[in-house]
Scaffold this motif. Structure first.
Motif, mmCIF file in Angstrom:
data_model
loop_
_atom_site.group_PDB
_atom_site.id
_atom_site.type_symbol
_atom_site.label_atom_id
_atom_site.label_comp_id
_atom_site.label_asym_id
_atom_site.label_seq_id
_atom_site.Cartn_x
_atom_site.Cartn_y
_atom_site.Cartn_z
ATOM 1 N N ARG A 4 0.785 -1.274 0.017
ATOM 2 C CA ARG A 4 0.353 -0.156 0.031
ATOM 3 C C ARG A 4 1.120 1.558 -0.603
ATOM 4 N NH1 ARG A 4 -4.137 0.956 4.453
ATOM 5 N NH2 ARG A 4 -1.654 1.570 5.674
ATOM 6 N N PRO A 5 0.512 2.106 -0.920
ATOM 7 C CA PRO A 5 1.539 3.697 -0.774
ATOM 8 C C PRO A 5 1.008 4.297 0.659
ATOM 9 C CG PRO A 5 -0.636 3.815 -2.616
ATOM 10 C CD PRO A 5 -0.271 2.453 -1.407
ATOM 11 N N PRO A 6 2.272 4.942 1.032
ATOM 12 C CA PRO A 6 2.393 6.236 1.390
ATOM 13 C C PRO A 6 1.328 6.802 2.086
ATOM 14 C CG PRO A 6 4.468 5.993 0.932
ATOM 15 C CD PRO A 6 3.296 4.876 0.251
ATOM 16 N N LEU A 7 0.117 6.875 2.841
ATOM 17 C CA LEU A 7 -0.638 8.447 3.011
ATOM 18 C C LEU A 7 0.032 9.416 2.795
ATOM 19 C CD1 LEU A 7 -3.685 8.840 4.058
ATOM 20 C CD2 LEU A 7 -2.540 9.630 6.189
ATOM 21 N N ALA A 8 -0.523 10.316 1.548
ATOM 22 C CA ALA A 8 0.435 11.002 1.635
ATOM 23 C C ALA A 8 0.194 12.980 2.702
ATOM 24 C CB ALA A 8 -0.408 11.977 0.140
ATOM 25 N N PRO A 9 0.553 12.941 2.874
ATOM 26 C CA PRO A 9 0.583 14.105 3.420
ATOM 27 C C PRO A 9 -0.513 15.167 3.479
ATOM 28 C CG PRO A 9 2.817 13.473 3.571
ATOM 29 C CD PRO A 9 2.056 12.791 2.351
ATOM 30 N N ARG A 10 -0.260 15.165 2.053
ATOM 31 C CA ARG A 10 -1.272 16.669 2.183
ATOM 32 C C ARG A 10 -3.190 15.936 1.502
ATOM 33 N NH1 ARG A 10 1.338 19.521 -3.760
ATOM 34 N NH2 ARG A 10 2.887 20.372 -2.403
ATOM 35 N N ARG A 11 -3.220 14.714 1.787
ATOM 36 C CA ARG A 11 -4.321 14.608 1.963
ATOM 37 C C ARG A 11 -5.067 12.838 3.012
ATOM 38 N NH1 ARG A 11 -4.683 10.946 -3.578
ATOM 39 N NH2 ARG A 11 -7.238 11.035 -2.272
ATOM 40 N N GLY A 12 -4.667 13.689 3.918
ATOM 41 C CA GLY A 12 -5.165 12.989 5.212
ATOM 42 C C GLY A 12 -3.957 13.088 6.279
ATOM 43 N N PHE A 13 -2.992 14.215 5.923
ATOM 44 C CA PHE A 13 -2.175 13.531 7.444
ATOM 45 C C PHE A 13 -1.186 15.444 7.986
ATOM 46 C CE2 PHE A 13 2.233 13.838 9.368
ATOM 47 C CZ PHE A 13 2.291 13.111 9.638
ATOM 48 N N PRO A 14 -1.037 15.606 8.995
ATOM 49 C CA PRO A 14 -2.027 14.937 10.169
ATOM 50 C C PRO A 14 -3.394 14.696 10.222
ATOM 51 C CG PRO A 14 -1.443 16.824 10.875
ATOM 52 C CD PRO A 14 -1.445 17.109 9.560
ATOM 53 N N PRO A 15 -3.420 13.177 10.604
ATOM 54 C CA PRO A 15 -5.268 13.210 10.820
ATOM 55 C C PRO A 15 -5.501 13.605 12.074
ATOM 56 C CG PRO A 15 -3.456 11.156 11.519
ATOM 57 C CD PRO A 15 -2.426 11.605 10.937
ATOM 58 N N ARG A 16 -6.358 13.731 12.401
ATOM 59 C CA ARG A 16 -7.030 14.719 13.765
ATOM 60 C C ARG A 16 -6.693 14.007 14.852
ATOM 61 N NH1 ARG A 16 -13.742 15.207 12.146
ATOM 62 N NH2 ARG A 16 -12.932 12.898 11.759
ATOM 63 N N SER A 17 -6.915 11.863 15.062
ATOM 64 C CA SER A 17 -6.073 11.758 16.312
ATOM 65 C C SER A 17 -4.900 12.551 16.302
ATOM 66 C CB SER A 17 -6.102 10.264 16.160
ATOM 67 O OG SER A 17 -5.882 9.933 15.124
ATOM 68 N N LEU A 18 -3.924 12.263 15.711
ATOM 69 C CA LEU A 18 -2.486 12.814 15.981
ATOM 70 C C LEU A 18 -2.177 14.331 16.309
ATOM 71 C CD1 LEU A 18 0.257 11.845 15.692
ATOM 72 C CD2 LEU A 18 0.301 12.535 13.773
ATOM 73 N N TRP A 19 -3.391 15.187 16.085
ATOM 74 C CA TRP A 19 -3.319 16.765 16.449
ATOM 75 C C TRP A 19 -4.336 16.386 18.317
ATOM 76 C CZ3 TRP A 19 -2.714 21.473 14.766
ATOM 77 C CH2 TRP A 19 -2.100 21.960 14.404
ATOM 78 N N ALA A 20 -4.978 15.533 18.355
ATOM 79 C CA ALA A 20 -5.436 15.167 19.734
ATOM 80 C C ALA A 20 -4.009 14.708 20.308
ATOM 81 C CB ALA A 20 -6.785 13.868 20.042
ATOM 82 N N VAL A 21 -3.352 14.220 20.342
ATOM 83 C CA VAL A 21 -1.926 13.851 20.669
ATOM 84 C C VAL A 21 -1.344 14.677 20.755
ATOM 85 C CG1 VAL A 21 0.065 11.866 20.595
ATOM 86 C CG2 VAL A 21 -2.377 11.323 20.073
#
Length: 407
Positions: free
Chosen positions: A200-217
């Motif tokens: 699976r290709p890495p999650l593109a930083p511009r499309r979903g990074f950082p996820p909201r859960s990481l913002w919470a952390v």
């Protein structure tokens, strides 16, 4: 399975050596500059300049760690650059030279955290990470304690230049440790979080990074350090002002008590992470810090140093294991674990930077006791934020659980 015992032993030695190197001259820098006629405001500006550079570079350096296979070489280069930059200070204390030196130290030091995390994850994988993080933290705190004691002893006889030679010796130890780690045993795909589905290709930083859960952390970590960073300096200032304590001895005592506790706390935290998960460690660290602030504010005694710094050791020791572990598990499969770690470190730095001004302002307007109480509020907000986030973000809830609590 390939035996990695030797590489892991050298990784421990690396954590021990870099504990001193990554901070350069640390608190001795201000004393050195003061001896060369620098005023307190100019010293503050130059220290802030380095902190700002570290914040700006934290996330890009995390991204570099994700993409490079030369992690050991960059770690070695960082140790050499920090040592050379510190050595240059003894050739010139001119503002431009000091500014460049401080920036080089800050950027190279900011690279160390993500690189150590990447090498560790690449060696042990996600399954071995909880226990290994505790070992890393224990060796890191042991290095801090040993270098502080050695620097104090050598500095007593030879001055600040002796502190530099201690740091240079630690840098040499770090280089030897880097060379002792077998680079072929580092799985760079696992090190960036692509061990779940490498196709699976890495999650593109511009499309979903950082996820909201990481913002919470990140916000939770920022709030923790907003309440934590100023407490130790404020404790020393309070003791000197209220009780006439010897500033050097009292500060040394606070460091020794905290670091010794952190070694034990980190080792116990790694065991708790396996059974209960990283979420339990986060909750423990967030609960301990308000108690620390209340104890410091309620008890007017020099001996408050002991419970306050034991609690500091528990809080920082557990968070040091929980934060990188939770980020690694939360971003598993994304390919951007170390970028995520750099992102959280930015929040850490912002919280710590704001803590000093906030606490100092409260202490100036009201009292040291009020400032301790004010600092205790921040982790309470972080605790509420983290609990709400666990309910709102299923991925954060899963990442926070221990192996025994997974469905």
């Amino acid at each position: 399975m390939e035996d990695k015992t030797r590489s892991l032993a050298f990784l421990s030695l690396l954590c021990f050596g870099l504990a001193d190197v990554r901070d350069g001259l640390g608190p001795f820098l201000g004393v050195y500059l003061q001896g060369h006629g620098w005023t307190a405001d100019k010293i503050g500006i130059i220290m802030s300049l380095g902190d700002a550079m570290a914040l700006l570079c934290a996330a890009p350096l995390g991204a570099l760690t994700d993409h490079t296979r030369a992690k050991r070489a960059i770690l070695a280069a960082a140790a050499v650059l920090i040592t050379l930059a510190c050595g240059a200070l003894f050739l010139s204390a001119a503002p431009l030279a000091v500014g460049v030196s401080r920036c080089v130290q800050a950027v190279a030091g900011a690279a160390v955290g993500p690189l150590i995390a990447g090498v560790t994850l690449g060696l042990v994988g996600q399954d071995g990470l909880p226990s290994r993080l505790g070992v890393n933290e224990a060796w890191n705190h042991a290095g801090n304690a040993a270098s502080a004691a050695l620097s104090g002893l050598v500095g007593w006889y030879y001055g600040i230049v002796g502190v530099f030679w201690v740091m240079a010796a630690m840098a040499a130890l770090s280089l030897a440790a880097v060379l002792g780690i077998n680079g072929r045993q580092i799985d760079h795909q696992v090190a960036r979080g692509l061990d779940v589905d490498a196709s699976r290709p890495p999650l593109a930083p511009r499309r979903g990074f950082p996820p909201r859960s990481l913002w919470a952390v990140a916000l939770t970590v920022g709030l923790f350090h907003f309440g934590n960073a100023a407490m130790l300096p404020l404790l020393g200032q309070s003791a000197v002002t209220r009780f006439g304590s010897n500033p050097a001895l009292y500060t040394a005592g606070t460091v020794i008590v905290a670091q010794a506790t952190m070694i034990v706390a980190a080792l116990l935290a790694s065991r708790l992470a396996v059974r209960r998960g990283y979420g339990a460690l986060f909750l423990l660290a967030l609960c301990v810090l308000p108690v620390r602030g209340l104890v410091a504010g309620l008890y007017a005694s020099e001996w408050v140093l002991l419970p306050v710094q034991i609690l500091d050791g528990v809080g920082n020791g557990t968070l040091g294991v929980a934060m990188p572990g939770l980020v690694a598990r939360l971003l598993r499969g994304s390919g951007h674990i170390n970028l995520g770690l750099g992102f959280v470190m930015v929040a850490h730095g912002i919280g710590a930077a704001m803590s000093h001004a906030y606490a100092g302002y409260i202490a100036h307007l009201f009292s040291y006791e009020t400032a301790f109480f004010a600092l205790a509020l921040a982790p309470c907000v972080g605790l509420v934020l983290y609990i709400v986030s666990l309910r709102r973000f299923p991925d954060l809830h899963r990442a926070s659980q221990g192996e025994g609590h997974r469905a």
